[in-house]
Design a protein around this motif. Structure first.
Motif, PDB file in Angstrom:
ATOM      1  N   ARG A  26      -2.370  99.616 102.504  1.00  0.00           N
ATOM      2  CA  ARG A  26      -1.756  99.813 101.180  1.00  0.00           C
ATOM      3  C   ARG A  26      -1.364  98.441 100.673  1.00  0.00           C
ATOM      4  O   ARG A  26      -0.581  97.729 101.312  1.00  0.00           O
ATOM      5  CB  ARG A  26      -0.528 100.701 101.315  1.00  0.00           C
ATOM      6  CG  ARG A  26       0.205 100.967 100.035  1.00  0.00           C
ATOM      7  CD  ARG A  26       1.354 101.952 100.328  1.00  0.00           C
ATOM      8  NE  ARG A  26       2.057 102.295  99.120  1.00  0.00           N
ATOM      9  CZ  ARG A  26       3.241 101.797  98.776  1.00  0.00           C
ATOM     10  NH1 ARG A  26       3.850 100.922  99.567  1.00  0.00           N
ATOM     11  NH2 ARG A  26       3.813 102.173  97.663  1.00  0.00           N
ATOM     12  N   ARG A  68      -9.044 102.008  96.094  1.00  0.00           N
ATOM     13  CA  ARG A  68      -8.768 102.893  94.956  1.00  0.00           C
ATOM     14  C   ARG A  68      -7.262 103.007  94.771  1.00  0.00           C
ATOM     15  O   ARG A  68      -6.500 102.938  95.721  1.00  0.00           O
ATOM     16  CB  ARG A  68      -9.322 104.299  95.191  1.00  0.00           C
ATOM     17  CG  ARG A  68     -10.832 104.371  95.188  1.00  0.00           C
ATOM     18  CD  ARG A  68     -11.254 105.828  95.288  1.00  0.00           C
ATOM     19  NE  ARG A  68     -12.667 105.958  95.503  1.00  0.00           N
ATOM     20  CZ  ARG A  68     -13.549 106.185  94.540  1.00  0.00           C
ATOM     21  NH1 ARG A  68     -13.159 106.286  93.286  1.00  0.00           N
ATOM     22  NH2 ARG A  68     -14.822 106.320  94.828  1.00  0.00           N
ATOM     23  N   ARG A  69      -6.883 103.229  93.540  1.00  0.00           N
ATOM     24  CA  ARG A  69      -5.489 103.491  93.225  1.00  0.00           C
ATOM     25  C   ARG A  69      -5.197 104.969  93.473  1.00  0.00           C
ATOM     26  O   ARG A  69      -6.100 105.795  93.565  1.00  0.00           O
ATOM     27  CB  ARG A  69      -5.204 103.104  91.778  1.00  0.00           C
ATOM     28  CG  ARG A  69      -5.343 101.600  91.573  1.00  0.00           C
ATOM     29  CD  ARG A  69      -5.136 101.185  90.163  1.00  0.00           C
ATOM     30  NE  ARG A  69      -3.700 101.248  89.836  1.00  0.00           N
ATOM     31  CZ  ARG A  69      -3.186 100.775  88.723  1.00  0.00           C
ATOM     32  NH1 ARG A  69      -3.960 100.203  87.819  1.00  0.00           N
ATOM     33  NH2 ARG A  69      -1.898 100.867  88.498  1.00  0.00           N
ATOM     34  N   LEU A  89       3.967  98.534  88.821  1.00  0.00           N
ATOM     35  CA  LEU A  89       3.348  98.106  90.072  1.00  0.00           C
ATOM     36  C   LEU A  89       1.930  98.644  90.193  1.00  0.00           C
ATOM     37  O   LEU A  89       1.646  99.767  89.796  1.00  0.00           O
ATOM     38  CB  LEU A  89       4.160  98.593  91.271  1.00  0.00           C
ATOM     39  CG  LEU A  89       5.443  97.841  91.574  1.00  0.00           C
ATOM     40  CD1 LEU A  89       6.146  98.482  92.763  1.00  0.00           C
ATOM     41  CD2 LEU A  89       5.185  96.385  91.844  1.00  0.00           C
ATOM     42  N   HIS A  90       1.074  97.834  90.745  1.00  0.00           N
ATOM     43  CA  HIS A  90      -0.329  98.196  90.965  1.00  0.00           C
ATOM     44  C   HIS A  90      -0.499  98.332  92.478  1.00  0.00           C
ATOM     45  O   HIS A  90      -0.346  97.357  93.201  1.00  0.00           O
ATOM     46  CB  HIS A  90      -1.215  97.079  90.396  1.00  0.00           C
ATOM     47  CG  HIS A  90      -2.676  97.281  90.587  1.00  0.00           C
ATOM     48  ND1 HIS A  90      -3.495  97.673  89.568  1.00  0.00           N
ATOM     49  CD2 HIS A  90      -3.455  97.137  91.680  1.00  0.00           C
ATOM     50  CE1 HIS A  90      -4.742  97.749  90.037  1.00  0.00           C
ATOM     51  NE2 HIS A  90      -4.728  97.436  91.302  1.00  0.00           N
ATOM     52  N   VAL A  91      -0.773  99.542  92.944  1.00  0.00           N
ATOM     53  CA  VAL A  91      -0.927  99.809  94.373  1.00  0.00           C
ATOM     54  C   VAL A  91      -2.351 100.292  94.626  1.00  0.00           C
ATOM     55  O   VAL A  91      -2.841 101.176  93.932  1.00  0.00           O
ATOM     56  CB  VAL A  91       0.079 100.870  94.866  1.00  0.00           C
ATOM     57  CG1 VAL A  91      -0.104 101.153  96.347  1.00  0.00           C
ATOM     58  CG2 VAL A  91       1.510 100.422  94.582  1.00  0.00           C
ATOM     59  N   GLU A  92      -2.996  99.686  95.608  1.00  0.00           N
ATOM     60  CA  GLU A  92      -4.347 100.097  95.997  1.00  0.00           C
ATOM     61  C   GLU A  92      -4.382 100.462  97.470  1.00  0.00           C
ATOM     62  O   GLU A  92      -3.666  99.874  98.279  1.00  0.00           O
ATOM     63  CB  GLU A  92      -5.357  98.979  95.743  1.00  0.00           C
ATOM     64  CG  GLU A  92      -5.721  98.797  94.298  1.00  0.00           C
ATOM     65  CD  GLU A  92      -6.827  97.783  94.111  1.00  0.00           C
ATOM     66  OE1 GLU A  92      -7.371  97.740  93.004  1.00  0.00           O
ATOM     67  OE2 GLU A  92      -7.161  97.033  95.056  1.00  0.00           O
ATOM     68  N   ALA A 100       3.096  93.606  89.367  1.00  0.00           N
ATOM     69  CA  ALA A 100       2.769  93.780  87.952  1.00  0.00           C
ATOM     70  C   ALA A 100       3.749  94.802  87.401  1.00  0.00           C
ATOM     71  O   ALA A 100       4.485  95.445  88.152  1.00  0.00           O
ATOM     72  CB  ALA A 100       1.344  94.262  87.775  1.00  0.00           C
ATOM     73  N   ILE A 117       0.202  96.209  97.514  1.00  0.00           N
ATOM     74  CA  ILE A 117       0.989  96.250  96.286  1.00  0.00           C
ATOM     75  C   ILE A 117       0.787  94.944  95.536  1.00  0.00           C
ATOM     76  O   ILE A 117       0.992  93.866  96.089  1.00  0.00           O
ATOM     77  CB  ILE A 117       2.486  96.450  96.592  1.00  0.00           C
ATOM     78  CG1 ILE A 117       2.688  97.738  97.388  1.00  0.00           C
ATOM     79  CG2 ILE A 117       3.301  96.466  95.302  1.00  0.00           C
ATOM     80  CD1 ILE A 117       4.099  97.921  97.913  1.00  0.00           C
ATOM     81  N   TYR A 118       0.359  95.065  94.285  1.00  0.00           N
ATOM     82  CA  TYR A 118       0.173  93.896  93.432  1.00  0.00           C
ATOM     83  C   TYR A 118       1.344  93.818  92.455  1.00  0.00           C
ATOM     84  O   TYR A 118       1.641  94.806  91.780  1.00  0.00           O
ATOM     85  CB  TYR A 118      -1.150  93.987  92.670  1.00  0.00           C
ATOM     86  CG  TYR A 118      -2.349  93.983  93.575  1.00  0.00           C
ATOM     87  CD1 TYR A 118      -2.884  92.790  94.030  1.00  0.00           C
ATOM     88  CD2 TYR A 118      -2.945  95.174  93.982  1.00  0.00           C
ATOM     89  CE1 TYR A 118      -3.995  92.779  94.864  1.00  0.00           C
ATOM     90  CE2 TYR A 118      -4.050  95.172  94.823  1.00  0.00           C
ATOM     91  CZ  TYR A 118      -4.564  93.976  95.258  1.00  0.00           C
ATOM     92  OH  TYR A 118      -5.650  93.971  96.091  1.00  0.00           O
TER      93      TYR A 118
END
Length: 131
Positions: free
Chosen positions: A78, A46-47, A86-89, A83, A80-81
Motif C-alpha cells: 500500500r 490500482r487505487r 491523499l492518493h493511495v495505490e 496529495a 500513500i502519495y
C-alpha cells in the motif's frame, strides 16, 4: 511436497496438519475476494475505487479488510502519495506476483468450465449470465 518448518512448531510444512501455519495462508488465498483482488492487481497498481469498480459486488468494508490482510501477509503493498486528497495505490509484491500465478490458472479454469457444472444441484453456482 513438504519442507522443514521454520517456525519450529513441527518437523515440516503440511497443509493437512491442523497446526500448520500454511492453513492460514491457504484460507486467505482461497477466499473469493482475495483471489479476485490479487488478479485485479496483476496488471499493475490500482487505487481503491478502481479495485471496487472492478470487483463487482464487494462492499467497501470487505475490500478494505481483504486488502489489509493481503498487505499484512506481504502479498500487497500500500503506497500513500502526499496529495490533497491523499492518493493511495495498492500493488502486488514479488510474493504476491508468485501467488497470482496459480490463482490465475484457477480463475481461467473456472471460466472455461463453469458451463459444465450441474447448476440445478444445491450449493452450486447459479445460471445468471455474466455481463
Amino acid at each position: 511436497m513438504t519442507t522443514l518448518c521454520l517456525t519450529g512448531q513441527h518437523a515440516h510444512h503440511d497443509v493437512y496438519a491442523a497446526q500448520c501455519p500454511c492453513r492460514a495462508m491457504l484460507d486467505l488465498l482461497a477466499n473469493k475476494w482475495s483471489a479476485l483482488a490479487i488478479g485485479a492487481l496483476e496488471d499493475g497498481p490500482r487505487r481503491f475505487g478502481a479495485l471496487q469498480r472492478l470487483l463487482q459486488g464487494v462492499s467497501p468494508k470487505v475490500l478494505t479488510q481483504t486488502l489489509r490482510r493481503l498487505e499484512g501477509t506481504g502479498l500487497v503493498d500500500r503506497t500513500i502519495y502526499p496529495a490533497v486528497p491523499l492518493h493511495v495505490e495498492y500493488s502486488l509484491t514479488p510474493l504476491g506476483h508468485s501467488a497470482a500465478v496459480p490463482l490465475r490458472l484457477l480463475r481461467t479454469w473456472v471460466e472455461e468450465h463453469i458451463d459444465s457444472f450441474d447448476n440445478t444441484a444445491q450449493g452450486t453456482p447459479n445460471s445468471t449470465p455474466c455481463s
